[in-house]
Design a protein around this motif. Structure first.
Motif, short mmCIF file in Angstrom:
data_model
loop_
_atom_site.label_atom_id
_atom_site.label_comp_id
_atom_site.label_asym_id
_atom_site.label_seq_id
_atom_site.Cartn_x
_atom_site.Cartn_y
_atom_site.Cartn_z
N THR A 411 -18.07 -20.77 16.21
CA THR A 411 -18.88 -21.91 16.62
C THR A 411 -18.59 -22.19 18.08
O THR A 411 -17.58 -22.82 18.42
N LYS A 412 -19.46 -21.72 18.97
CA LYS A 412 -19.23 -21.87 20.40
C LYS A 412 -19.71 -23.23 20.89
O LYS A 412 -20.78 -23.70 20.49
N ASN A 452 -18.75 -21.38 27.59
CA ASN A 452 -19.18 -21.45 26.18
C ASN A 452 -18.23 -20.61 25.33
O ASN A 452 -18.20 -19.38 25.44
N VAL A 453 -17.44 -21.26 24.46
CA VAL A 453 -16.44 -20.55 23.67
C VAL A 453 -16.15 -21.35 22.41
O VAL A 453 -16.39 -22.56 22.36
N ASP A 454 -15.67 -20.67 21.37
CA ASP A 454 -15.21 -21.37 20.17
C ASP A 454 -13.83 -21.94 20.49
O ASP A 454 -12.80 -21.26 20.38
N SER A 455 -13.81 -23.19 20.94
CA SER A 455 -12.56 -23.78 21.45
C SER A 455 -11.50 -23.93 20.36
O SER A 455 -10.30 -23.83 20.62
N LEU A 456 -11.94 -24.17 19.10
CA LEU A 456 -10.97 -24.32 18.02
C LEU A 456 -10.23 -23.02 17.75
O LEU A 456 -9.01 -23.00 17.59
N LYS A 457 -10.98 -21.93 17.71
CA LYS A 457 -10.33 -20.64 17.42
C LYS A 457 -9.49 -20.19 18.61
O LYS A 457 -8.41 -19.62 18.44
N MET A 544 -13.83 -12.62 17.81
CA MET A 544 -14.33 -12.99 19.13
C MET A 544 -14.58 -11.76 20.02
O MET A 544 -14.67 -11.87 21.23
N ASN A 545 -14.67 -10.57 19.38
CA ASN A 545 -14.92 -9.30 20.09
C ASN A 545 -13.85 -9.01 21.14
O ASN A 545 -14.14 -8.55 22.25
#
Length: 706
Positions: A411-412, A452-457, A544-545
Motif C-alpha cells: 500500500t504505497k 511514493n512508498v509503502d511506509s509501513l513495510k 517491494m521488488n
C-alpha cells in the motif's frame, strides 16, 4: 548409399547424439547412437563402432544402469583396439573404472582400469586426456578416506582442470580438495572451497555437483558439532537431491523407451536382412518384382513408424494428463494446508494477545505510579519487557504467516523519507543509551521531500535491521544512511544502509541468517531474539521488488543494504501529508467502552483516565446497544469478540439509528483480517490490542468530532 554419404551421416549423427547427451535428452541421444552403430556395421568402420558404443555407455552411465554401461564400454574398448585409437582406448578404460569403482564398488578393479587409462595418456602425452583418470583416482581414494594418497592426484587434477577451463571439472576438484581438508580437520579451508563451488554452479543448477557439495558441507559442520549449519546444509542437499531425483525419474522413463526402441530396432534389422537376401534372389529373375517389393517395404515401414509414433504420443499424452492431474491435486492440497496453517496461527495469536493485553496494560499502569518503590519498579520493568517480547514474537510469527499465504499487500502512500528515518532512529535512542551506542543518520540533501512508498513495510524493514544492529552492538556506533543511486524528474533509486561496528557475523552463519528462526549464537549475544526479524526483512523486500544484501566481518561489524526504485511525488503533494489535525480541544468527553474481559476493562479505563477521558464500561454488544439508545456518547470503543452480541453485530444495529457517533474497533486479531469488514459496516477506525497510551490517545483524537 555411397561411403562418402554414409560418412557425412555418421558425422552428423555423432554431433546430434553428443549434443543431446549434454542436454540429458537420453532417448534422443541413444537414437542417434544406434544409427551410428548401424551405419558403422554397414561400412565396417571400427572407429564409428567404438564411437557409437561409447555414446551408448555414456547415456546409460547418466542413469546409473551399470550393467549396460559395462557392456557398451567393453564393446567400445574392443573396437578402439581394432582401430588402434589410443585416445578412445583410454576413455573406454576410464569408463570401465567408473563402472567398477562407482557402480560395483570393486575399488581394486576400478583403480586398475583408471591406472591403465592414465598409463596410455602419459604415453601419448596428451594433457587433456590425463585429467579424467587422475581426478577419478583421487576421488576413489577420498571416498576410501586415504587422504594422503589422494592429495597428489588432486593437485595434479587441479592444474589440468584450470588449463582445460571445464567448469564441472574445476568444481569437482575443489569439492574433493574440500573433503580432503575436512579429513585433515582444516575446516576453514574446506568451507572456503565448498562455498566457491556453490557460487560457481548454483545459478547453473549443476545438480550432481550441488548435492555432493552440500552433503560434504553438512558432514563437515556436523563433525564440528555446529548443528545449525549442518542442519541448514543438509536441507539444501535434500532440496537439490529431490530435484535431481525428479530429473532422474524422467531420464529413467526415457531410457526405458530407448531400450524398447533398441530391441525393436534389432528385431527389425534381422527381418530386413533376411528380406534383402530373399529379394536379391528374386531380382535375378524379375527386376519389376524387386522394385514393387521395395516400394511396399518402404510404405509398410512408413505406416509402422507412423503407428508407433502415434502410440508413443498417445501414451505420452496420457502420462502428461495424469501428471497434470496430480499437480493440480497437489496444488489444491498445498493451498488447503496453507489456509489451515494461517487460520490456526491467526486464532492462536488472538488467544495469546488477549491475556497479554492484561499483562502489558496493568504493568504499564503500575509504572505510571510515581509512588511505587524502586525495587518494585525494576521488577515491573522486567515483567513489561517479557510481555513486550512475547507480543513481538506473536506479531512476527503472524507476519511470516501472512507473507507465506500472500495475504500481505503493498500500500504505497506519499512519504517524507527524511522524517520517517529520523523518527525510526529516534525510537531506538533509549535502547542505544542503555548499551552506550551512538545513532547516526546520514541522508543526502538532494533526496526529494516526498516519495511514493509503502511506509509501513519500509518502517518494518528498517526497525528489524536497526534492532538487529542495536542487539549486537555495545559501546559502538550504528549508522542509518539514505544514498541516491540515480534520480530524474519522476523516479529515484535509493539505497538504504544500516551499519554497525558490533560483533559481526561469523562466516559460517552468513548463509542462513535470513532463514526463519535462525540465530547467530549465544556465544555472541545473550539475548538472541526470535530469529524471525531478518526473514521478515527478506520477504518484505521481495514484495517491494528488492533484495537484502549483507556485508560483515566477525569482530568488525555488519552492514545490511537494499535498493528501492520509487516514484517522486510533486512537492505540492506535501500538503496532503498533514491534512489530519490531531490538535483537538481537550474538553470533557464521554466514551463508551464495550469489553467483556474484566482485566481489559480495568486497563482500558485507566489508560483513558491517564490521557484525560471519562468512560462508561459495558460487558457485551447488547448492553452497548442499549446504552447508546439511552444516552449520548462522543465515541465508542467496541471490542469485536464478545458474548451475546459481538462488536460487528452491535455496530450494525447502532448504525440503523446513529450514523454520526465514531466507533473504533478493538481487536486482538490481525488488523488486515478484519479491517475491511469493520469499515464496511460503519466503524470509523480500528486498533490492535494490547493498547498503549500514545496509540490510544492518537486514534481517539483523530476520530473525535469537533
Amino acid at each position: 548409399m555411397a561411403n562418402e554419404t554414409i560418412n557425412d551421416s555418421l558425422l552428423a549423427y555423432k554431433k546430434r547424439s553428443s549434443d543431446f547427451l549434454a542436454q540429458y535428452k537420453i532417448k534422443e541421444s541413444l537414437d542417434y547412437a544406434i544409427k551410428i552403430i548401424d551405419l558403422a556395421y554397414q561400412i565396417d568402420s571400427d572407429t564409428y563402432k567404438t564411437i557409437g558404443h561409447y555414446l551408448m555407455a555414456s547415456n546409460y552411465e547418466i542413469v546409473k544402469d551399470f550393467k549396460n554401461v559395462e557392456i557398451h564400454y567393453k564393446e567400445s574398448l574392443k573396437y578402439s583396439k581394432q582401430a588402434n585409437d589410443s585416445i578412445r582406448i583410454l576413455r573406454s578404460l576410464n569408463g570401465l573404472g567408473n563402472v567398477y569403482s562407482e557402480g560395483y564398488k570393486n575399488i581394486d578393479k576400478g583403480l586398475y582400469y583408471y591406472n591403465q587409462s592414465l598409463q596410455i595418456a602419459e604415453k601419448i602425452n596428451v594433457e587433456s586426456e590425463k585429467l579424467a583418470p587422475i581426478l577419478n583416482i583421487g576421488w576413489t581414494y577420498i571416498d576410501e578416506e586415504e587422504f594422503d594418497i589422494a592429495y597428489p592426484y588432486l593437485k595434479r587434477a587441479e592444474k589440468l582442470a584450470k588449463d582445460s577451463g571445464d567448469i564441472v571439472a574445476i568444481c569437482d576438484v575443489k569439492y574433493l580438495l574440500g573433503r580432503y581438508y575436512v579429513g585433515k580437520n582444516e575446516m576453514q579451508k574446506a568451507n572456503k572451497l565448498f562455498n566457491e563451488v556453490i557460487e560457481d554452479v548454483e545459478e547453473k543448477e549443476i545438480l550432481s555437483v550441488l548435492t555432493d557439495t552440500y552433503k560434504a558441507k553438512s558432514d563437515a559442520f556436523k563433525k564440528q558439532d555446529n548443528i545449525d549449519s549442518a542442519y541448514y546444509n543438509i536441507n539444501k542437499y535434500l532440496y537439490y537431491k529431490d530435484k535431481l531425483f525428479d530429473e532422474e525419474k524422467l531420464k529413467r522413463i526415457e531410457i526405458a523407451n530407448a531400450s524398447f526402441s533398441l530391441d525393436k530396432f534389432q528385431r527389425e534389422l534381422e527381418v530386413t536382412t533376411k528380406e534383402k537376401e530373399y529379394l536379391a534372389k528374386i531380382a535375378k529373375s524379375n527386376k519389376l518384382i524387386t522394385i514393387i517389393s521395395i516400394g511396399l517395404m518402404l510404405m509398410l515401414a512408413g505406416i509402422f513408424f507412423f503407428y508407433r509414433g502415434y502410440r508413443s504420443k498417445k501414451k505420452l499424452s496420457k502420462v502428461l494428463e495424469e501428471k497434470n492431474e496430480q499437480l493440480i491435486q497437489a496444488k489444491i492440497e498445498a493451498e488447503k494446508l496453507t489456509s489451515i496453517k494461517s487460520q490456526f496461527i491467526s486464532t492462536v495469536s488472538h488467544e495469546l494477545r488477549t491475556p497479554l493485553y492484561g499483562v502489558v496494560g496493568i504493568t504499564t499502569l503500575l509504572l505510571e505510579d510515581n509512588e511505587i518503590q524502586a525495587k518494585h519498579k525494576k521488577l515491573l520493568n522486567s515483567l513489561k519487557f517479557s510481555g513486550d517480547y512475547l507480543l513481538d514474537l506473536i506479531n512476527k510469527v503472524l507476519k511470516i504467516s501472512k507473507i507465506e499465504s500472500n495475504a500481505e499487500k503493498l500500500t504505497k502512500t506519499p512519504t517524507n523519507l527524511l522524517q520517517l528515518s529520523q523518527n525510526l532512529l529516534y525510537s531506538f535512542e533509549y535502547q542505544a543509551k542503555n548499551r552506550n551506542n551512538e545513532l547516526i543518520l546520514e541522508v543526502q540533501k538532494e533526496l526529494p521531500e516526498v516519495l511514493n512508498v509503502d511506509s509501513l513495510k519500509l518502517s518494518e524493514v528498517l526497525i528489524n535491521l536497526i534492532g538487529n544492529s542495536a542487539k549486537f552492538t555495545e559501546n559502538g556506533k550504528i549508522w542509518l544512511r539514505v544514498k541516491i543511486l540515480s534520480i530524474d524528474k519522476d523516479q529515484i533509486t535509493i539505497r538504504y544502509e544500516v551499519e554497525d561496528n558490533g560483533v559481526g557475523i561469523p562466516e559460517d552463519k552468513k548463509e542462513f541468517v535470513f532463514e526463519k528462526f535462525s540465530q547467530v549464537g549465544r556465544e555472541f549475544n545473550k539475548s538472541e531474539g526470535t530469529g524471525l526479524g531478518l526473514s521478515i526483512v527478506k520477504n518484505l523486500l521481495e514484495m517491494m521488488n528488492s533484495e537484502i544484501h549483507l556485508d560483515s566481518k566477525e569482530g568488525r561489524g555488519t552492514k545490511f543494504y537494499f535498493d528501492l526504485t520509487l516514484e517522486v511525488i510533486d512537492e505540492r503533494g506535501e500538503n496532503e501529508l498533514n491534512l489530519e489535525n490531531s490538535g483537538i480541544n481537550q474538553k470533557f468527553r464521554r466514551i463508551l467502552v464495550a469489553e467483556d474481559n474484566k482485566i481489559n476493562q480495568i486497563v482500558t479505563k485507566n489508560l483513558l483516565n491517564l490521557i484525560g477521558y471519562e468512560c462508561t464500561i459495558v460487558e457485551n454488544g447488547f448492553n452497548a446497544l442499549q446504552m447508546v439508545q439511552k444516552e449520548d456518547f462522543d465515541l465508542i470503543l467496541m471490542d469485536l469478540n464478545m458474548p451475546y452480541l459481538n462488536g460487528i453485530e452491535a455496530t450494525k444495529r447502532i448504525r440503523e439509528f446513529d450514523q454520526t457517533t465514531p466507533i473504533i474497533a478493538l481487536t486482538a486479531s490481525e488488523l488486515s483480517e478484519v479491517k475491511e469488514e469493520c469499515l464496511e459496516i460503519g466503524m470509523n477506525d480500528i486498533i490492535n490490542k494490547p493498547l498503549n497510551k500514545n496509540d490510544l490517545r492518537d486514534i481517539i483524537a483523530k476520530n473525535l468530532l469537533p
